[in-house]
Design a protein around this motif. Structure first.
Motif, PDB file in Angstrom:
ATOM      1  N   ALA A 148      -7.651 -10.566   8.869  1.00 13.94           N
ATOM      2  CA  ALA A 148      -8.661  -9.591   8.783  1.00 13.94           C
ATOM      3  C   ALA A 148      -7.939  -8.071   9.015  1.00 13.94           C
ATOM      4  O   ALA A 148      -8.224  -7.088   8.324  1.00 13.94           O
ATOM      5  N   ARG A 149      -7.120  -8.048   9.908  1.00 13.84           N
ATOM      6  CA  ARG A 149      -6.534  -7.017  10.358  1.00 13.84           C
ATOM      7  C   ARG A 149      -5.714  -6.313   9.285  1.00 13.84           C
ATOM      8  O   ARG A 149      -5.595  -5.317   8.961  1.00 13.84           O
ATOM      9  N   VAL A 150      -5.122  -7.299   8.229  1.00 10.44           N
ATOM     10  CA  VAL A 150      -4.305  -6.657   7.108  1.00 10.44           C
ATOM     11  C   VAL A 150      -5.203  -6.820   6.019  1.00 10.44           C
ATOM     12  O   VAL A 150      -4.611  -6.647   4.841  1.00 10.44           O
ATOM     13  N   GLY A 151      -6.451  -6.928   6.147  1.00  2.99           N
ATOM     14  CA  GLY A 151      -7.320  -6.956   4.820  1.00  2.99           C
ATOM     15  C   GLY A 151      -7.218  -8.126   3.965  1.00  2.99           C
ATOM     16  O   GLY A 151      -7.608  -7.761   2.902  1.00  2.99           O
ATOM     17  N   LEU A 152      -6.825  -9.241   4.482  1.00  7.24           N
ATOM     18  CA  LEU A 152      -6.910 -10.469   3.793  1.00  7.24           C
ATOM     19  C   LEU A 152      -7.401 -11.679   3.910  1.00  7.24           C
ATOM     20  O   LEU A 152      -6.894 -12.936   3.873  1.00  7.24           O
ATOM     21  N   SER A 153      -8.685 -11.446   4.899  1.00  6.97           N
ATOM     22  CA  SER A 153      -9.435 -12.665   5.479  1.00  6.97           C
ATOM     23  C   SER A 153      -9.668 -13.511   4.062  1.00  6.97           C
ATOM     24  O   SER A 153      -9.596 -14.833   4.334  1.00  6.97           O
ATOM     25  N   GLU A 154      -9.883 -13.214   2.768  1.00 11.55           N
ATOM     26  CA  GLU A 154     -10.657 -14.175   1.734  1.00 11.55           C
ATOM     27  C   GLU A 154      -9.261 -14.725   1.093  1.00 11.55           C
ATOM     28  O   GLU A 154      -9.451 -15.668   0.415  1.00 11.55           O
ATOM     29  N   LYS A 155      -7.758 -14.478   1.674  1.00 16.05           N
ATOM     30  CA  LYS A 155      -6.669 -14.888   1.106  1.00 16.05           C
ATOM     31  C   LYS A 155      -6.131 -16.132   1.696  1.00 16.05           C
ATOM     32  O   LYS A 155      -5.220 -16.720   1.589  1.00 16.05           O
ATOM     33  N   ALA A 156      -6.739 -16.798   2.951  1.00 14.98           N
ATOM     34  CA  ALA A 156      -6.323 -17.666   3.763  1.00 14.98           C
ATOM     35  C   ALA A 156      -5.877 -18.832   3.123  1.00 14.98           C
ATOM     36  O   ALA A 156      -4.933 -19.516   3.349  1.00 14.98           O
ATOM     37  N   GLY A 157      -6.745 -19.197   2.285  1.00 13.68           N
ATOM     38  CA  GLY A 157      -6.284 -20.656   1.569  1.00 13.68           C
ATOM     39  C   GLY A 157      -5.445 -20.472   0.362  1.00 13.68           C
ATOM     40  O   GLY A 157      -5.262 -21.653  -0.289  1.00 13.68           O
ATOM     41  N   HIS A 158      -5.042 -19.311   0.092  1.00 11.63           N
ATOM     42  CA  HIS A 158      -4.365 -19.228  -1.274  1.00 11.63           C
ATOM     43  C   HIS A 158      -2.916 -19.406  -0.864  1.00 11.63           C
ATOM     44  O   HIS A 158      -2.082 -19.283   0.161  1.00 11.63           O
ATOM     45  N   TYR A 159      -2.070 -19.585  -1.956  1.00  8.29           N
ATOM     46  CA  TYR A 159      -0.753 -19.638  -1.657  1.00  8.29           C
ATOM     47  C   TYR A 159       0.031 -18.496  -2.244  1.00  8.29           C
ATOM     48  O   TYR A 159      -0.579 -17.594  -2.921  1.00  8.29           O
ATOM     49  N   PRO A 160       1.014 -18.282  -1.669  1.00  2.41           N
ATOM     50  CA  PRO A 160       1.940 -16.841  -1.709  1.00  2.41           C
ATOM     51  C   PRO A 160       1.902 -16.514  -3.252  1.00  2.41           C
ATOM     52  O   PRO A 160       1.846 -15.308  -3.611  1.00  2.41           O
ATOM     53  N   ASP A 161       2.200 -17.514  -4.256  1.00  2.92           N
ATOM     54  CA  ASP A 161       2.277 -17.015  -5.555  1.00  2.92           C
ATOM     55  C   ASP A 161       1.109 -16.671  -6.139  1.00  2.92           C
ATOM     56  O   ASP A 161       1.352 -16.204  -7.293  1.00  2.92           O
ATOM     57  N   GLN A 162       0.118 -16.800  -5.605  1.00  2.86           N
ATOM     58  CA  GLN A 162      -1.310 -16.290  -6.116  1.00  2.86           C
ATOM     59  C   GLN A 162      -1.647 -14.823  -5.628  1.00  2.86           C
ATOM     60  O   GLN A 162      -2.662 -14.579  -5.799  1.00  2.86           O
ATOM     61  N   LEU A 163      -0.704 -14.258  -4.834  1.00  2.00           N
ATOM     62  CA  LEU A 163      -0.802 -13.042  -4.122  1.00  2.00           C
ATOM     63  C   LEU A 163      -0.011 -12.074  -4.928  1.00  2.00           C
ATOM     64  O   LEU A 163       1.042 -12.260  -5.562  1.00  2.00           O
ATOM     65  N   SER A 164      -0.377 -10.894  -4.741  1.00  2.00           N
ATOM     66  CA  SER A 164       0.321  -9.616  -5.290  1.00  2.00           C
ATOM     67  C   SER A 164       1.478  -9.467  -4.375  1.00  2.00           C
ATOM     68  O   SER A 164       1.492  -9.872  -3.239  1.00  2.00           O
ATOM     69  N   GLY A 165       2.417  -8.574  -4.926  1.00  2.00           N
ATOM     70  CA  GLY A 165       3.476  -8.231  -3.991  1.00  2.00           C
ATOM     71  C   GLY A 165       3.176  -7.400  -2.497  1.00  2.00           C
ATOM     72  O   GLY A 165       3.315  -7.975  -1.274  1.00  2.00           O
ATOM     73  N   GLY A 166       2.143  -6.511  -2.777  1.00  2.00           N
ATOM     74  CA  GLY A 166       1.566  -5.974  -1.599  1.00  2.00           C
ATOM     75  C   GLY A 166       0.926  -6.837  -0.624  1.00  2.00           C
ATOM     76  O   GLY A 166       0.798  -6.694   0.538  1.00  2.00           O
ATOM     77  N   GLN A 167       0.200  -7.808  -1.250  1.00  2.00           N
ATOM     78  CA  GLN A 167      -0.499  -8.760  -0.329  1.00  2.00           C
ATOM     79  C   GLN A 167       0.412  -9.613   0.306  1.00  2.00           C
ATOM     80  O   GLN A 167       0.134 -10.078   1.549  1.00  2.00           O
ATOM     81  N   GLN A 168       1.317 -10.229  -0.338  1.00  2.00           N
ATOM     82  CA  GLN A 168       2.459 -10.989   0.329  1.00  2.00           C
ATOM     83  C   GLN A 168       3.020 -10.336   1.438  1.00  2.00           C
ATOM     84  O   GLN A 168       3.488 -10.772   2.524  1.00  2.00           O
ATOM     85  N   GLN A 169       3.266  -8.990   1.219  1.00  2.00           N
ATOM     86  CA  GLN A 169       4.080  -8.163   2.398  1.00  2.00           C
ATOM     87  C   GLN A 169       3.258  -8.125   3.496  1.00  2.00           C
ATOM     88  O   GLN A 169       3.489  -8.177   4.608  1.00  2.00           O
ATOM     89  N   ARG A 170       1.838  -8.092   3.286  1.00  2.00           N
ATOM     90  CA  ARG A 170       1.005  -7.921   4.329  1.00  2.00           C
ATOM     91  C   ARG A 170       0.831  -9.275   5.256  1.00  2.00           C
ATOM     92  O   ARG A 170       0.707  -9.177   6.406  1.00  2.00           O
ATOM     93  N   VAL A 171       0.812 -10.267   4.300  1.00  2.00           N
ATOM     94  CA  VAL A 171       0.635 -11.433   5.073  1.00  2.00           C
ATOM     95  C   VAL A 171       2.235 -11.638   5.915  1.00  2.00           C
ATOM     96  O   VAL A 171       2.182 -12.137   6.964  1.00  2.00           O
ATOM     97  N   ALA A 172       3.208 -11.310   5.163  1.00  2.00           N
ATOM     98  CA  ALA A 172       4.429 -11.134   5.966  1.00  2.00           C
ATOM     99  C   ALA A 172       4.413 -10.560   7.342  1.00  2.00           C
ATOM    100  O   ALA A 172       5.010 -10.966   8.610  1.00  2.00           O
ATOM    101  N   ILE A 173       3.780  -9.304   7.493  1.00  2.00           N
ATOM    102  CA  ILE A 173       3.596  -8.614   8.552  1.00  2.00           C
ATOM    103  C   ILE A 173       2.850  -9.513   9.454  1.00  2.00           C
ATOM    104  O   ILE A 173       3.175  -9.637  10.566  1.00  2.00           O
ATOM    105  N   ALA A 174       1.606  -9.996   8.979  1.00  2.00           N
ATOM    106  CA  ALA A 174       0.832 -10.697   9.935  1.00  2.00           C
ATOM    107  C   ALA A 174       1.562 -12.007  10.510  1.00  2.00           C
ATOM    108  O   ALA A 174       1.417 -12.372  11.579  1.00  2.00           O
ATOM    109  N   ARG A 175       2.368 -12.593   9.658  1.00  2.00           N
ATOM    110  CA  ARG A 175       3.028 -13.685  10.041  1.00  2.00           C
ATOM    111  C   ARG A 175       4.144 -13.314  11.083  1.00  2.00           C
ATOM    112  O   ARG A 175       4.244 -14.203  12.327  1.00  2.00           O
ATOM    113  N   ALA A 176       4.695 -12.272  11.132  1.00  2.00           N
ATOM    114  CA  ALA A 176       5.457 -11.854  12.332  1.00  2.00           C
ATOM    115  C   ALA A 176       4.719 -11.571  13.371  1.00  2.00           C
ATOM    116  O   ALA A 176       5.156 -11.914  14.704  1.00  2.00           O
ATOM    117  N   LEU A 177       3.625 -10.968  13.461  1.00  2.00           N
ATOM    118  CA  LEU A 177       2.795 -10.452  14.450  1.00  2.00           C
ATOM    119  C   LEU A 177       2.301 -11.798  15.156  1.00  2.00           C
ATOM    120  O   LEU A 177       1.849 -11.732  16.440  1.00  2.00           O
TER     121      LEU A 177
END
Ligand code: ADP
Ligand code: MG
Lengths: 220, 253
Positions: free
Chosen positions: B133-162
């Protein structure tokens, strides 16, 4: 019209089918174990070991399976290893199949970027957890579709073993056809080969579907 | 207006005279640098200057040849340290995201805390959804990385590290692989993170980010720190000729 031939033929084909399944199973096991072992060696840091793997894969993929079967059958007794047709067939098919499976395993392992491991380690995951939860699942996904494809090929190739005297389903069919041709006006060749064909299709088609399914599920 | 977050003076990261060689190649030639709690230090400099190598040494992905690295006062560059424990405390985000392609976004976030902290799945998922939610991707929880844009993937990567609750976050050119229109959403997340008080060491070519978010800008070239100081000084009125050259080139790029 006399249909009495059908009973004994089906019974004989049934026994042949068991032999076919048995040979297929054993050669699949040999090919899988040897193939995955050899394919994993391709990731070794030792160049000499990688060269051996390359040689092995290139050699066995470059020879027709029938030729390997004949070589194993006739060559093993020459070096003092008396083997029956069944053992020779399993060794021959297993080695031949292992080369293709090794290639699939090698390809799967190399297709995983080293950054995947690094990303997992950067999160503090142990080497073991990284291998188990990040690297192997991805490698397995890449490996599965070509592997299942190879199983089909191996099962098909098992039909060659009648050449070295194995009474597999195809060998049994031919024996029956020859006998019927000798005894009566009709060898029923078309019908009997049709049955064999149906059996192979019934075994391999689900595997093809499974390979397609695995392919679709693959996430790169 | 919220009051600016107070930045404590205690040192999270101290690099002392770091040297690193790859065989014959002497890449880091005595780098010293400190990052205080809550501080955003922006590392700029020409390609090949050793910025990525420096970040990798902090995350003990790369052993150093000489010098000391202290994380919250504890030396992590000595032999015998538990590397996995250190890496849990140092979050790292890469240029190419490196999400796990076989796992959903949610599982990408929960895997490491579940394996490393033995955190129960339910708890990890609650935290993961908060971060998404903090990185603005609440609705993408069930998606796979290849279904996301680069910007979305990078925000997931930040959340993963956090998810590992790190003491410091390292960012290595995390917007360089993105289409220009996707850069902003990732920088926005990093800006929010900085505002929340996260300690960050950021390698970037985004001078706007360095100026607006950085507490300190460090210019590194040929394996040494050429200049460091507040962005208003280093980016506007650099002392060194090397810095001027670099800034002139990036402005024309
Ligand atoms: N693993 C490595 N092995 C050998 N040389 C490397 C390695 N990583 C980086 N280098 C070299 O080290 C130098 C610094 O690289 P890097 O740290 O990536 O700089 P930057 O991130 O500032 O572009 C470059 O010359 C690069 O080619
Ligand atoms: Mg770099």
């Amino acid at each position: 019209m006399n249909e009495a031939w059908i009973g004994p033929v089906v019974a004989h084909l049934g026994r042949g089918l068991l032999v076919t399944l048995w040979i297929s199973l054993l050669s699949v096991v040999v090919a899988t174990v040897v193939g995955i072992a050899v394919g994993s060696l391709a990731t070794s840091p030792k160049p000499a070991l990688r060269a051996v793997v390359r040689g092995y894969v290139t050699l066995f993929r470059g020879i027709p399976s029938l030729l390997i079967l004949l070589c194993v059958f006739f060559a093993l007794p020459q070096i003092g290893l008396a083997t029956g047709p069944l053992t020779a067939s399993v060794i021959g098919l297993g080695l031949w199949g292992s080369a293709n499976i090794a290639e699939a395993a090698r390809g799967a392992l190399f297709s995983i970027s080293p950054h995947q491991g690094e990303a997992a380690r950067a999160l503090g995951m142990s080497a073991r957890a990284t291998l188990r939860d990040v690297l192997l699942p991805q490698a397995a996904r890449r490996f599965l579709p070509p592997y299942i494809g190879q199983l089909t090929v191996l099962i098909h190739a098992s039909a060659l073993t009648s050449v070295v005297g194995v009474s597999d389903i195809l060998g049994s069919a031919r024996q029956m056809i020859e006998r019927l041709a000798y005894m009566g006006p009709d060898s029923h060749a078309i019908l009997i080969y049709g049955m064999v064909l149906a059996v192979f299709f019934a075994i391999c088609y689900p595997l093809t579907l499974l390979a397609d399914y695995a392919e679709r599920r693959l996430r790169v | 207006m919220t009051a600016p977050l107070e930045r404590g003076a205690d040192t999270i990261l101290a690099l002392e005279d770091i040297h690193l060689s790859y065989g014959e190649l002497h890449v880091l030639r005595g780098v010293s640098l400190t990052v205080r709690r809550g501080e955003v230090v922006v590392l700029i400099g020409p390609s090949g200057g050793g910025k990525s190598s420096l970040l990798r040494t902090v995350n003990v992905l790369q052993p150093i040849t000489r010098g000391r690295i202290l994380l919250e006062g504890e030396e992590i560059s000595a032999g015998g340290v538990d590397e996995d424990t250190i890496r849990q405390r140092v979050g790292m985000v890469f240029q190419q995201y490196h999400l796990f392609p076989h796992l959903t976004v949610l599982k990408n976030l929960t895997l490491a805390p579940r394996r490393v902290f033995r955190e129960p799945a339910a708890e990890a998922e609650v935290r993961a959804r908060e971060l998404l939610a903090r990185v603005g991707l609440s609705e993408k929880a069930g998606h796979y990385p290849d279904q996301l844009s680069g910007g979305q993937q990078q925000r997931v990567a930040i959340a993963r590290a956090l998810m590992m609750k790190p003491s410091v976050m390292l960012f290595d050119e995390v917007t360089s692989a993105l289409d220009p229109e996707l850069v902003g959403e990732v920088l926005g997340v990093m800006k929010d993170l900085a505002k929340s008080g996260m300690t960050m060491l950021v390698v970037t070519h985004e001078m706007g980010f360095a100026r607006d978010v950085g507490d300190k800008v460090v210019l590194m070239a040929e394996g040494v720190v050429v200049e460091e100081g507040p962005p208003s000084q280093v980016l506007v009125d650099p002392k060194s000729e090397r810095t001027r050259q670099f800034l002139a080139r990036t402005q024309h790029a």
